[in-house]
Design a protein around this motif. Structure first.
Motif, PDB file in Angstrom:
ATOM      1  N   GLY A  24     -18.015 -45.290 -34.625  1.00 45.00           N
ATOM      2  CA  GLY A  24     -16.634 -44.867 -34.916  1.00 45.00           C
ATOM      3  C   GLY A  24     -16.090 -45.621 -36.126  1.00 45.00           C
TER       4      GLY A  24
ATOM      5  N   CYS B  46     -13.352 -41.465 -34.118  1.00 53.71           N
ATOM      6  CA  CYS B  46     -12.688 -42.432 -33.548  1.00 53.71           C
ATOM      7  C   CYS B  46     -12.414 -42.149 -32.064  1.00 53.71           C
TER       8      CYS B  46
ATOM      9  N   ALA C 210     -11.578 -40.295 -20.612  1.00 56.62           N
ATOM     10  CA  ALA C 210     -12.320 -39.498 -21.325  1.00 56.62           C
ATOM     11  C   ALA C 210     -13.866 -40.439 -21.488  1.00 56.62           C
TER      12      ALA C 210
ATOM     13  N   LYS D  77     -21.478 -37.167 -26.467  1.00 58.30           N
ATOM     14  CA  LYS D  77     -22.866 -37.341 -25.923  1.00 58.30           C
ATOM     15  C   LYS D  77     -23.150 -36.236 -24.788  1.00 58.30           C
TER      16      LYS D  77
HETATM   17  N1  SAM Z   1     -14.472 -48.527 -33.369  1.00 62.44           N
HETATM   18  C1  SAM Z   1     -14.811 -47.560 -32.198  1.00 62.44           C
HETATM   19  C2  SAM Z   1     -13.916 -46.327 -32.418  1.00 62.44           C
HETATM   20  O1  SAM Z   1     -13.606 -46.090 -33.350  1.00 62.44           O
HETATM   21  O2  SAM Z   1     -14.062 -45.384 -31.248  1.00 62.44           O
HETATM   22  C3  SAM Z   1     -14.324 -48.506 -30.978  1.00 62.44           C
HETATM   23  C4  SAM Z   1     -15.221 -49.587 -30.617  1.00 62.44           C
HETATM   24  S1  SAM Z   1     -15.035 -50.487 -29.168  1.00 62.44           S
HETATM   25  C5  SAM Z   1     -15.934 -51.848 -29.681  1.00 62.44           C
HETATM   26  C6  SAM Z   1     -15.927 -49.845 -28.208  1.00 62.44           C
HETATM   27  C7  SAM Z   1     -15.168 -48.942 -26.902  1.00 62.44           C
HETATM   28  O3  SAM Z   1     -14.778 -47.650 -27.515  1.00 62.44           O
HETATM   29  C8  SAM Z   1     -15.950 -48.465 -25.669  1.00 62.44           C
HETATM   30  O4  SAM Z   1     -16.316 -49.650 -24.820  1.00 62.44           O
HETATM   31  C9  SAM Z   1     -15.190 -47.555 -25.440  1.00 62.44           C
HETATM   32  O5  SAM Z   1     -14.265 -47.737 -24.440  1.00 62.44           O
HETATM   33  C10 SAM Z   1     -14.565 -46.878 -26.645  1.00 62.44           C
HETATM   34  N2  SAM Z   1     -15.702 -45.619 -27.116  1.00 62.44           N
HETATM   35  C11 SAM Z   1     -16.654 -46.005 -28.150  1.00 62.44           C
HETATM   36  N3  SAM Z   1     -17.285 -44.719 -28.255  1.00 62.44           N
HETATM   37  C12 SAM Z   1     -16.995 -43.801 -27.186  1.00 62.44           C
HETATM   38  C13 SAM Z   1     -17.662 -42.813 -26.596  1.00 62.44           C
HETATM   39  N4  SAM Z   1     -18.226 -41.751 -27.075  1.00 62.44           N
HETATM   40  N5  SAM Z   1     -16.739 -42.187 -25.421  1.00 62.44           N
HETATM   41  C14 SAM Z   1     -15.759 -42.816 -24.860  1.00 62.44           C
HETATM   42  N6  SAM Z   1     -15.452 -44.093 -25.417  1.00 62.44           N
HETATM   43  C15 SAM Z   1     -15.837 -44.424 -26.376  1.00 62.44           C
END
Ligand code: SAM
Length: 273
Positions: A82, A111, A182, A187
């Motif tokens: 993201g 995001c 969510a 995916k």
């Molecule tokens: N920068 C990332 C963004 O813009 O989504 C977030 C990074 S953070 C380190 C990682 C967390 O984001 C995961 O532990 C989860 O909680 C959330 N996350 C990232 N990808 C996700 C997805 N495909 N589905 C649900 N939650 C997601």
């Protein structure tokens, strides 16, 4: 020029055409994890030098990156998923780049918190994002409470092994709160489940959650019996840096009661003490 590039949150097809074009013209790319970014870049046939840039190396790399930017080097910044800086590294570098007046821009893209918000169907005119829920029980609990008081949708990240216990806390705090989970967005196993805590606890006990999770709490009204005033008022004061008067006003709104009633009850309580 520094390009802060949002990539994908699971589905490689979500990266934008512009992001791919910019990645192709960068001299090098800063990556939270070079192995993960390599998968993305290989998929699109992009071969560029990758440099590791994660929360432990951010400070160390800063000087060299700023020097390169001064000399006109084109640098991309990717995180594992993201948007960089959203619970990911990059913000400190951006602050330095702004301070020095160096050129930079951000490329929009997926995001997870926004994706979760959209899928939840919860109000989006006003929302707050609280990052990862603290591992410390008392801090996590404080955050969950402040989510229930917030006059809008609250969003946070929760690891799968803590989802059920988090829902159990929410159940204790407000069994009627409307919650959204969510999971695995974009995916194969994407799901977004909504309901009161007890329903979600049953669902996730029957289907132990895996993967990545965004937790959402819809704006809700709290009953006074659930949290007594002598706990509610200090909590509001602390969470939102409010004076007692402001906390009384907010509590009145949350409890759906006239301000005067809350004020009188508070006064009675103070006099008793
Ligand atoms: N920068 C990332 C963004 O813009 O989504 C977030 C990074 S953070 C380190 C990682 C967390 O984001 C995961 O532990 C989860 O909680 C959330 N996350 C990232 N990808 C996700 C997805 N495909 N589905 C649900 N939650 C997601």
């Amino acid at each position: 020029m520094l390009y802060v590039i949002s990539s994908h949150i699971g589905n490689l097809g979500d990266i934008t055409l512009r992001a791919l074009e910019i990645l192709k013209k960068c001299n090098y790319i800063l990556c939270e994890d070079t192995r993960r970014s390599r998968i993305l870049l290989d998929h699109f046939g992009i071969q560029k030098p990758l440099k590791s840039f994660h929360k432990f190396s951010e400070k160390k790399e800063e000087k060299g990156i700023l020097e390169d930017l001064r000399e006109g080097v084109e640098i991309g910044l990717l995180s594992d998923a993201g948007t960089p800086t959203i619970a990911d590294p990059g913000r400190e570098l951006i602050v330095k780049v702004i301070e020095e007046g160096l050129p930079f821009t951000a490329l929009p893209g997926p995001c997870s918190l926004i994706q979760g918000l959209v899928l939840s169907g919860f109000p989006s005119e006003r929302f707050q994002f609280l990052g990862f829920l603290s591992k410390k029980e008392s801090e996590g609990l404080k955050v969950l409470r402040s989510m229930l008081f917030f006059n809008g949708t609250s969003i946070c990240y929760v690891p799968p092994n803590r989802l059920v216990s988090t829902l159990e806390y929410l159940y204790q705090l407000s069994p009627v709160a409307n919650i959204g989970v969510a999971r695995e967005l974009t995916k194969i196993h994407e799901e977004c489940v909504r309901g009161i805590p007890s329903q979600l606890i049953t669902h996730f006990k029957n289907n132990p959650p895996k993967g990545e999770i965004v937790l959402l709490v819809e704006k809700g009204k709290i009953e006074e019996e659930e949290i007594p005033l002598d706990e509610l008022l200090p909590l509001l004061q602390e969470s939102f840096s409010l004076s007692l008067k402001e906390a009384i006003k907010m509590a009145a709104k949350l409890l759906g009661k006239p301000k005067k009633i809350i004020y009188n009850k508070t006064h009675e309580r103070i006099h008793k003490v």
